[in-house]
Write a protein that holds these residues in place. Structure first.
Motif: not given
Length: 457
Positions: A161-187
């Motif tokens: 709770y309180g994490g920047p991405l909690v409650g948001q869509q995965l695609r917003q990860l790129r918006e939060h970190m435009p200069n960092v390449e990452t991929r969520v592989a499994a949840i």
């Protein structure tokens, strides 16, 4: 593949379970008839009772035409002799042995065809030590896995709770970190796997597995949860082989104390280690923990061979104020019960070892195999060989590759570069491809993708 497994203990039994479900011809050998009966009732395998190093027993198990011998009994000597017999009498192509004793492992030239013919050595203590060391490097991680010699890493974290991405869509990860390449592989949500899509919402308490270049791991972790401070003071309960190796590996960077019951072992550890403080006593002794200011410890590690002692000392240390506790748990039935409560991380030596063993059993050019979430899923590193004619993956964009259900490609390591996988990423020869499977029954289909057709030769 025809595989003989010597030893029906935790490692041998778990390995048989993994391989029997993948259409292999498995025979398990052990002296304990009860263990064999239990395995035989649960799995579609053959069992042979007897000592695995005896030629007659190996012949009965089918060594004449076996493709592989995996010797994982509790005796180093039995494992080594079995490999020698399999090599000399049966010319078994691949021989894997579990060898725990450091006195054997440090002798150069001991394990080759002119001496003791072991093709692959597995040292569970070293595997577990490396596993714990990576967890110490990333406070807050539940699992850390290296790919391509550490160029890329897969990290599991729990979304808070309180994490920047909690409650948001995965695609917003790129918006939060435009200069960092990452991929969520499994949840994993309430113990069920979810295949991540761009519109997948991250919920609090999700276990999120993401892959990124090693340099970007901390930045991505901070998006999922508040970053824990780096550890400084570490207390290790148990001065056995794992406790000793871990202290030796980390004592130059952290303040380390070892609590060990055996007086002779304490003297040995004091002579061997440089700056680690060695204390004789029980890790479940409340007065000793109080005296050593356990409330100031950033991390308490219970690393003895006794599950119950590890659990009790971990619970006591947490109750007395240790900020984080990790415990080795040998009984798989305990692991899911314990992790995430007062004990932050339960470490299963069997599952860590199984990943190393599976690496050498898989077909195709599989560099490494890792169990995720105590065996619920797998991460695989495979090398693409051949050309567009002989390979099912080379020259194709990821979206055009017929991946089995529940399988995703997370990243590609090309020379020194880590490329996070996108639909239009084209695989080239020599690429290290990182795949994730949430359903292990499709492992054979994944292996076939990385087989090279005859036209290549």
């Amino acid at each position: 593949m025809k595989i003989i497994i010597l030893g029906a203990g935790q490692v041998g039994g778990t390995l048989a379970e993994h391989l029997a479900s993948e259409a292999n011809d498995i025979t398990v050998v052990d002296t304990d008839s009860e263990r064999l009966r239990d395995l035989g009732d649960r799995l579609d395998i053959r069992t042979v009772q007897g000592r695995g190093s005896f030629p007659t027993v190996l012949r009965q198990a089918g060594a004449d035409d076996a493709d592989m011998l995996v010797a994982v009994t509790n005796s180093d000597e039995t494992n080594m002799v079995a490999c020698q017999v399999a090599h000399t009498l049966f010319h078994t192509p691949t021989k894997i042995a579990r060898v725990r004793e450091a006195a054997y492992l440090t002798r150069a030239g001991l394990f080759d065809n002119e001496a003791i013919p072991v093709d692959v050595l597995i040292s569970p203590e070293q595997v577990v030590t490396n596993y714990i060391k990576r967890l110490i490097e990333y406070p807050g991680a539940l699992q850390v896995i290296d790919f391509a010699e550490g160029k890329a890493q897969l990290v599991a974290v729990k979304a808070y709770y309180g994490g920047p991405l909690v409650g948001q869509q995965l695609r917003q990860l790129r918006e939060h970190m435009p200069n960092v390449e990452t991929r969520v592989a499994a949840i994993f949500r309430r113990d069920r796997p979810i295949l991540p899509q761009g519109d997948t919402l991250i919920e609090a308490d999700d276990e999120v597995f993401f892959i990124a270049a090693k340099a970007n791991i901390r930045a991505v972790m901070s998006e999922m949860r508040r970053l824990d401070e780096s550890y400084k003071r570490i207390v290790i309960a148990g001065g056995g082989q794992i406790g000793e190796r871990l202290a030796e590996a980390i004592e130059s960077r952290y303040q380390v104390k070892i609590i060990e019951m055996n007086a002779a072992r304490c003297r040995y550890l004091s002579d061997t280690l440089d700056s680690t403080v060695v204390l004789q006593g029980s890790a479940s002794d409340r007065d000793l923990l109080m005296e050593e200011n356990i409330a100031d410890a950033d991390l308490f590690l219970a690393l003895t061979n006794d599950d119950e002692a590890n659990i009790m000392s971990s619970l006591l240390a947490k109750r007395m104020g240790a900020k984080k506790v990790m415990s080795i748990i040998n009984n798989p039935a305990y692991v899911d019960l314990i992790q995430g409560g007062d004990i932050d991380i339960a470490i299963s030596p069997q599952l860590a070892t199984i990943g190393t063993l599976l690496t050498h059993v898989r077909r195709g050019d599989i560099v490494s195999v890792h169990s995720l979430r105590r065996g619920a899923a797998e991460a695989i590193e495979a090398i693409a060989h051949g050309d567009a004619k002989s390979s099912k993956v080379i020259g194709r964009a990821i979206e055009d590759i017929g991946l089995p259900p529940g399988t995703t490609i997370g990243a590609i390591i090309r020379d020194e570069e880590v490329l996070i996988a996108h639909d239009d990423t084209v695989i080239q020869t020599g690429d290290h491809v990182i795949l994730f499977l949430v359903d292990k029954k499709y492992i054979r289909d994944v292996e076939k993708l990385f087989h090279v057709g005859l036209s290549f030769f």
